[in-house]
Design a protein around this motif. Structure first.
Motif, PDB file in Angstrom:
ATOM      1  N   UNK A   9      11.499 -39.697  95.415  1.00  0.00           N
ATOM      2  CA  UNK A   9      12.456 -38.715  95.929  1.00  0.00           C
ATOM      3  C   UNK A   9      13.364 -38.094  94.878  1.00  0.00           C
ATOM      4  N   UNK A  10      13.090 -38.345  93.594  1.00  0.00           N
ATOM      5  CA  UNK A  10      13.947 -37.787  92.549  1.00  0.00           C
ATOM      6  C   UNK A  10      13.502 -36.373  92.165  1.00  0.00           C
ATOM      7  N   UNK A  11      14.426 -35.684  91.505  1.00  0.00           N
ATOM      8  CA  UNK A  11      14.197 -34.306  91.048  1.00  0.00           C
ATOM      9  C   UNK A  11      13.713 -34.419  89.595  1.00  0.00           C
ATOM     10  N   UNK A  12      12.405 -34.179  89.382  1.00  0.00           N
ATOM     11  CA  UNK A  12      11.786 -34.554  88.098  1.00  0.00           C
ATOM     12  C   UNK A  12      11.424 -33.342  87.246  1.00  0.00           C
ATOM     13  N   UNK A  13      11.769 -33.438  85.962  1.00  0.00           N
ATOM     14  CA  UNK A  13      11.291 -32.486  84.948  1.00  0.00           C
ATOM     15  C   UNK A  13      10.377 -33.259  84.014  1.00  0.00           C
ATOM     16  N   UNK A  14       9.173 -32.718  83.779  1.00  0.00           N
ATOM     17  CA  UNK A  14       8.210 -33.371  82.889  1.00  0.00           C
ATOM     18  C   UNK A  14       7.998 -32.486  81.665  1.00  0.00           C
ATOM     19  N   UNK A  63       5.933 -32.170  78.432  1.00  0.00           N
ATOM     20  CA  UNK A  63       4.680 -32.796  78.008  1.00  0.00           C
ATOM     21  C   UNK A  63       4.080 -32.156  76.773  1.00  0.00           C
ATOM     22  N   UNK A  64       3.667 -33.012  75.844  1.00  0.00           N
ATOM     23  CA  UNK A  64       2.832 -32.573  74.733  1.00  0.00           C
ATOM     24  C   UNK A  64       1.431 -32.289  75.259  1.00  0.00           C
ATOM     25  N   UNK A  65       0.513 -31.846  74.385  1.00  0.00           N
ATOM     26  CA  UNK A  65      -0.828 -31.470  74.825  1.00  0.00           C
ATOM     27  C   UNK A  65      -1.651 -32.682  75.285  1.00  0.00           C
ATOM     28  N   UNK A  66      -2.050 -32.695  76.555  1.00  0.00           N
ATOM     29  CA  UNK A  66      -2.869 -33.783  77.103  1.00  0.00           C
ATOM     30  C   UNK A  66      -3.954 -33.194  78.004  1.00  0.00           C
ATOM     31  N   UNK A  67      -4.924 -34.044  78.373  1.00  0.00           N
ATOM     32  CA  UNK A  67      -6.030 -33.584  79.223  1.00  0.00           C
ATOM     33  C   UNK A  67      -5.810 -34.042  80.658  1.00  0.00           C
ATOM     34  N   UNK A  68      -4.597 -33.929  81.169  1.00  0.00           N
ATOM     35  CA  UNK A  68      -4.284 -34.391  82.533  1.00  0.00           C
ATOM     36  C   UNK A  68      -3.857 -33.199  83.378  1.00  0.00           C
ATOM     37  N   UNK A  69      -4.095 -33.300  84.698  1.00  0.00           N
ATOM     38  CA  UNK A  69      -3.672 -32.226  85.600  1.00  0.00           C
ATOM     39  C   UNK A  69      -2.154 -32.213  85.696  1.00  0.00           C
ATOM     40  N   UNK A  70      -1.593 -31.015  85.811  1.00  0.00           N
ATOM     41  CA  UNK A  70      -0.137 -30.887  85.968  1.00  0.00           C
ATOM     42  C   UNK A  70       0.247 -31.425  87.340  1.00  0.00           C
ATOM     43  N   UNK A  71       1.161 -32.405  87.424  1.00  0.00           N
ATOM     44  CA  UNK A  71       1.547 -32.952  88.732  1.00  0.00           C
ATOM     45  C   UNK A  71       2.278 -31.909  89.583  1.00  0.00           C
ATOM     46  N   UNK A  72       2.066 -31.982  90.872  1.00  0.00           N
ATOM     47  CA  UNK A  72       2.762 -31.071  91.790  1.00  0.00           C
ATOM     48  C   UNK A  72       4.218 -31.477  91.957  1.00  0.00           C
ATOM     49  N   UNK A  73       5.022 -30.513  92.377  1.00  0.00           N
ATOM     50  CA  UNK A  73       6.428 -30.789  92.705  1.00  0.00           C
ATOM     51  C   UNK A  73       7.242 -31.431  91.595  1.00  0.00           C
ATOM     52  N   UNK A 117      -0.849 -39.576  77.350  1.00  0.00           N
ATOM     53  CA  UNK A 117       0.143 -39.076  78.319  1.00  0.00           C
ATOM     54  C   UNK A 117       0.079 -39.762  79.672  1.00  0.00           C
ATOM     55  N   UNK A 118      -0.890 -40.683  79.846  1.00  0.00           N
ATOM     56  CA  UNK A 118      -1.087 -41.278  81.187  1.00  0.00           C
ATOM     57  C   UNK A 118       0.159 -42.004  81.692  1.00  0.00           C
ATOM     58  N   UNK A 119       0.818 -42.775  80.822  1.00  0.00           N
ATOM     59  CA  UNK A 119       1.994 -43.527  81.284  1.00  0.00           C
ATOM     60  C   UNK A 119       3.134 -42.583  81.648  1.00  0.00           C
ATOM     61  N   UNK A 120       3.389 -41.595  80.804  1.00  0.00           N
ATOM     62  CA  UNK A 120       4.470 -40.651  81.095  1.00  0.00           C
ATOM     63  C   UNK A 120       4.218 -39.894  82.392  1.00  0.00           C
ATOM     64  N   UNK A 121       2.978 -39.470  82.601  1.00  0.00           N
ATOM     65  CA  UNK A 121       2.640 -38.741  83.831  1.00  0.00           C
ATOM     66  C   UNK A 121       2.791 -39.654  85.047  1.00  0.00           C
ATOM     67  N   UNK A 122       2.355 -40.917  84.902  1.00  0.00           N
ATOM     68  CA  UNK A 122       2.486 -41.863  86.020  1.00  0.00           C
ATOM     69  C   UNK A 122       3.960 -42.087  86.348  1.00  0.00           C
ATOM     70  N   UNK A 123       4.800 -42.134  85.318  1.00  0.00           N
ATOM     71  CA  UNK A 123       6.249 -42.319  85.539  1.00  0.00           C
ATOM     72  C   UNK A 123       6.837 -41.088  86.229  1.00  0.00           C
ATOM     73  N   UNK A 124       6.454 -39.914  85.785  1.00  0.00           N
ATOM     74  CA  UNK A 124       6.966 -38.677  86.420  1.00  0.00           C
ATOM     75  C   UNK A 124       6.556 -38.647  87.896  1.00  0.00           C
ATOM     76  N   UNK A 125       5.309 -39.015  88.189  1.00  0.00           N
ATOM     77  CA  UNK A 125       4.833 -39.000  89.588  1.00  0.00           C
ATOM     78  C   UNK A 125       5.542 -40.071  90.420  1.00  0.00           C
ATOM     79  N   UNK A 126       5.752 -41.249  89.827  1.00  0.00           N
ATOM     80  CA  UNK A 126       6.433 -42.330  90.557  1.00  0.00           C
ATOM     81  C   UNK A 126       7.870 -41.915  90.873  1.00  0.00           C
ATOM     82  N   UNK A 127       8.533 -41.262  89.921  1.00  0.00           N
ATOM     83  CA  UNK A 127       9.919 -40.817  90.143  1.00  0.00           C
ATOM     84  C   UNK A 127       9.957 -39.740  91.233  1.00  0.00           C
ATOM     85  N   UNK A 128       9.018 -38.810  91.161  1.00  0.00           N
ATOM     86  CA  UNK A 128       8.923 -37.757  92.196  1.00  0.00           C
ATOM     87  C   UNK A 128       8.685 -38.395  93.563  1.00  0.00           C
TER      88      UNK A 128
END
Ligand code: CTP
Length: 210
Positions: free
Chosen positions: A40-45, A47-57, A26-37
């Motif tokens: 300044x974009x309005x992001x919905x993530x 996610x399947x089951x991963x061991x990563x912290x839920x990104x803020x905002x 999930x690292x790439x998808x999470x990095x993309x969600x954070x980069x989009x956020x």
């Protein structure tokens, strides 16, 4: 823009204690969600089951199976300006889910599988004018040829071709971003955060030309 990103693997249940899945972290998808956020974009993530912290905002939607992911994505698709499918969605699930734990027996064991819904292909069919679809092609061989085929078959605007010949789960990546207009950008090798930032820059720039 309203951007929906999917990330991580899916889990396809076999019995109460077992599932089929894959090595996506999930690292790439999470990095993309954070980069989009961060851009300044309005992001919905989603996610399947991963061991990563839920990104803020970001609007976070946890799911488990390909069917759960399909339901979450299709229910939110209509009002998204862009959907980026970075998830490693299972192509097959067990045809039958056992209610009780499967007990071992002597000899071989055969598992019957059925196809899951191809979410991205479904999105490609229902795409409205102005909506952009970005897919990922994780390949171990014939990277560009397979990626270009997926871009066309699934009616995408961009596809991020990613060689996984060395496996999933590395911290650095090289992505070749192909556009439907024939554009080609090689991003990396770099950290997933840098690759994600560049990818978001390109796909959110009109015509993908920067
Ligand atoms: N994908 C999807 N739903 C599925 C399977 C995949 O939305 N059930 C998406 C992935 O998120 C990715 C893209 O489709 O963005 C590529 O997936 P992949 O399974 O590699 O492509 P296929 O066209 O199924 O080709 P193949 O199995 O031959 O590699």
């Amino acid at each position: 823009m309203k951007i929906l990103v999917t990330a991580g693997p899916t889990r396809e249940k076999l019995d109460p204690v077992r599932f089929l899945s894959n090595r996506s972290t999930g690292k790439m998808g999470y990095a993309i969600a954070c980069a989009a956020r961060d851009a300044g974009h309005d992001v919905t993530l989603v996610s399947g089951p991963v061991a990563l912290a839920v990104p803020g905002n970001v609007c976070f939607v946890p799911v488990e199976s390909a069917a759960d992911m399909a339901e979450a994505v299709f229910s939110k698709a209509a009002d998204q300006d862009m959907i980026i499918m970075a998830a490693a969605v299972a192509d097959y699930r067990p045809s039958q889910v056992e209610e009780q734990k499967i007990k071992k027996q002597d000899g071989e064991f055969f598992l019957r599988l059925e196809r899951t819904t191809d979410i991205l292909a479904g999105l490609g069919k229902m795409k409205r004018p102005g909506q952009l679809l970005v897919g990922f092609a994780a390949e171990t061989e014939n990277l560009l040829e397979n990626a270009r085929g997926k871009l066309e078959r699934k009616n995408l605007d961009f596809i991020a071709a990613n060689s996984v010949a060395d496996g999933f789960g590395t911290d650095t990546d090289t992505v070749i971003l192909l556009g439907r207009d024939g554009g080609k950008n090689i991003i990396g090798p770099a950290s997933k955060q840098i690759v994600a930032k560049k990818l978001i820059e390109i796909v959110t720039t009109p015509k993908g030309n920067i």
